[in-house]
Design a protein around this motif. Structure first.
Motif, PDB file in Angstrom:
ATOM      1  N   CYS A 160       0.842  -1.095   0.051  1.00 44.88           N
ATOM      2  CA  CYS A 160      -0.148   0.185   0.063  1.00 44.88           C
ATOM      3  C   CYS A 160       0.967   1.172   0.039  1.00 44.88           C
ATOM      4  O   CYS A 160       0.430   2.342  -0.552  1.00 44.88           O
ATOM      5  N   VAL A 161       1.836   1.312   0.817  1.00 40.92           N
ATOM      6  CA  VAL A 161       2.774   2.484   0.760  1.00 40.92           C
ATOM      7  C   VAL A 161       3.500   2.706  -0.432  1.00 40.92           C
ATOM      8  O   VAL A 161       3.593   3.693  -0.929  1.00 40.92           O
ATOM      9  N   MET A 162       3.899   1.375  -0.965  1.00 45.70           N
ATOM     10  CA  MET A 162       4.500   1.619  -2.413  1.00 45.70           C
ATOM     11  C   MET A 162       3.717   2.086  -3.603  1.00 45.70           C
ATOM     12  O   MET A 162       4.004   2.830  -4.137  1.00 45.70           O
ATOM     13  N   LEU A 163       2.556   1.764  -3.394  1.00 40.05           N
ATOM     14  CA  LEU A 163       1.454   2.151  -4.455  1.00 40.05           C
ATOM     15  C   LEU A 163       1.110   3.741  -4.350  1.00 40.05           C
ATOM     16  O   LEU A 163       0.793   4.456  -5.132  1.00 40.05           O
ATOM     17  N   LEU A 164       1.131   3.969  -3.146  1.00 42.05           N
ATOM     18  CA  LEU A 164       0.674   5.463  -2.722  1.00 42.05           C
ATOM     19  C   LEU A 164       1.857   6.310  -3.217  1.00 42.05           C
ATOM     20  O   LEU A 164       1.560   7.306  -3.604  1.00 42.05           O
ATOM     21  N   ALA A 165       3.199   5.534  -2.740  1.00 39.11           N
ATOM     22  CA  ALA A 165       4.174   6.582  -3.249  1.00 39.11           C
ATOM     23  C   ALA A 165       4.434   6.889  -4.683  1.00 39.11           C
ATOM     24  O   ALA A 165       4.523   7.788  -5.247  1.00 39.11           O
ATOM     25  N   VAL A 192       4.080  10.104  -7.206  1.00 36.64           N
ATOM     26  CA  VAL A 192       5.113  10.530  -8.148  1.00 36.64           C
ATOM     27  C   VAL A 192       4.578  10.681  -9.460  1.00 36.64           C
ATOM     28  O   VAL A 192       4.601  11.604 -10.306  1.00 36.64           O
ATOM     29  N   VAL A 193       3.738   9.760  -9.958  1.00 30.17           N
ATOM     30  CA  VAL A 193       3.075   9.577 -11.151  1.00 30.17           C
ATOM     31  C   VAL A 193       1.934  10.975 -11.115  1.00 30.17           C
ATOM     32  O   VAL A 193       2.276  11.780 -12.182  1.00 30.17           O
ATOM     33  N   LEU A 194       1.515  11.357 -10.415  1.00 32.53           N
ATOM     34  CA  LEU A 194       0.514  12.663 -10.314  1.00 32.53           C
ATOM     35  C   LEU A 194       1.350  13.795 -10.327  1.00 32.53           C
ATOM     36  O   LEU A 194       1.131  14.844 -10.962  1.00 32.53           O
ATOM     37  N   THR A 195       2.342  13.886  -9.505  1.00 31.34           N
ATOM     38  CA  THR A 195       3.200  15.084  -9.537  1.00 31.34           C
ATOM     39  C   THR A 195       3.856  15.516 -10.887  1.00 31.34           C
ATOM     40  O   THR A 195       4.011  16.349 -11.302  1.00 31.34           O
ATOM     41  N   LEU A 218      -3.660   5.785  -6.219  1.00 25.23           N
ATOM     42  CA  LEU A 218      -3.831   6.172  -5.023  1.00 25.23           C
ATOM     43  C   LEU A 218      -5.172   5.447  -4.577  1.00 25.23           C
ATOM     44  O   LEU A 218      -5.404   5.051  -3.373  1.00 25.23           O
ATOM     45  N   ALA A 219      -6.147   5.205  -5.399  1.00 30.49           N
ATOM     46  CA  ALA A 219      -7.393   4.713  -4.802  1.00 30.49           C
ATOM     47  C   ALA A 219      -7.058   3.098  -4.477  1.00 30.49           C
ATOM     48  O   ALA A 219      -7.809   2.893  -3.648  1.00 30.49           O
ATOM     49  N   VAL A 220      -6.294   2.446  -5.303  1.00 32.36           N
ATOM     50  CA  VAL A 220      -6.086   1.052  -5.010  1.00 32.36           C
ATOM     51  C   VAL A 220      -5.398   0.978  -3.866  1.00 32.36           C
ATOM     52  O   VAL A 220      -5.556   0.158  -3.104  1.00 32.36           O
ATOM     53  N   SER A 221      -4.314   1.887  -3.585  1.00 34.64           N
ATOM     54  CA  SER A 221      -3.618   2.009  -2.215  1.00 34.64           C
ATOM     55  C   SER A 221      -4.538   2.097  -1.037  1.00 34.64           C
ATOM     56  O   SER A 221      -4.494   1.331  -0.087  1.00 34.64           O
ATOM     57  N   VAL A 222      -5.248   2.973  -1.512  1.00 38.48           N
ATOM     58  CA  VAL A 222      -6.316   3.133   0.010  1.00 38.48           C
ATOM     59  C   VAL A 222      -7.412   1.779   0.332  1.00 38.48           C
ATOM     60  O   VAL A 222      -7.422   1.671   1.357  1.00 38.48           O
ATOM     61  N   LEU A 223      -7.756   1.554  -0.839  1.00 35.37           N
ATOM     62  CA  LEU A 223      -8.713   0.328  -0.943  1.00 35.37           C
ATOM     63  C   LEU A 223      -8.083  -0.988  -0.279  1.00 35.37           C
ATOM     64  O   LEU A 223      -8.684  -1.626   0.484  1.00 35.37           O
ATOM     65  N   LEU A 224      -6.774  -1.113  -0.797  1.00 32.64           N
ATOM     66  CA  LEU A 224      -6.040  -2.375  -0.199  1.00 32.64           C
ATOM     67  C   LEU A 224      -5.543  -1.995   1.471  1.00 32.64           C
ATOM     68  O   LEU A 224      -5.857  -2.927   2.091  1.00 32.64           O
TER      69      LEU A 224
END
Length: 182
Positions: free
Chosen positions: A32-37, A41-44, A73-79
């Protein structure tokens, strides 16, 4: 720690849980942390992209990277929510692999070497040559030993890939010194 009940029996009290145990039981939170980061990065990168192309219509060059970043980000939060509610990923059973066997590091290192060599060689020798080495090297690393056939197939795949990207899709790839001859 022991406790004594009114009946006189002595029982072991459960040990207090520490952070290491909790993190080990919730190791999926690392994904989750990796997906969030990665999403950040992709959004920025997408939102700070310098767009010089005149945009026609509502979809521009930022649309797909922004959608991918939001999706990450959505997958990170849901996971994370699923893991914190007690969800756990099912252990890989593997259809045709024996999970008790060690990893084949020779193959992994050969593939990594082929990818690295392609990255280094693509500019000086061009995509057709570097791509042929990539295709042939990957086939060799994965076990193919057809010494006469594999280089020919690799060269054909590389030339077709070069032609499709360079001529049909308009994505310029480095041609190298051989493209002046061909």
């Amino acid at each position: 720690m022991t406790t004594t009940e009114p009946t006189g029996r002595t029982e072991e009290a459960p040990e207090p849980r520490n952070w290491r145990t909790w993190l080990r039981e919730h190791s999926e939170l690392g994904v989750c942390v990796m997906l969030l980061a990665l999403g950040v990065v992709v959004l920025t990168d997408a939102l700070t992209m310098d767009v010089e192309i005149a945009q026609r219509g509502p979809i521009g060059p930022r649309t797909v990277p922004v959608a991918v970043g939001i999706g990450l980000l959505a997958v990170s939060v849901l996971l994370a929510v699923d893991v914190l509610r007690g969800g756990r990923g099912e252990a890989e059973g593997g259809e045709d692999i024996d999970l008790s066997e060690p990893a084949d590091w020779r193959t992994v290192l050969l593939l990594a070497g082929v990818f690295l060599a392609t990255a280094v060689l693509i500019e000086p020798v061009g995509f057709p040559v570097a791509g042929a080495l990539l295709f042939w090297g990957a086939a060799y690393a994965l076990g193919s030993r057809a010494v006469h056939r594999d280089p020919l197939i690799a060269a054909g795949l590389s030339l077709v890939t070069y032609a499709v990207f360079n001529n049909l899709l308009g994505v310029p790839l480095p041609g190298g010194p051989l493209m002046g001859v061909l």
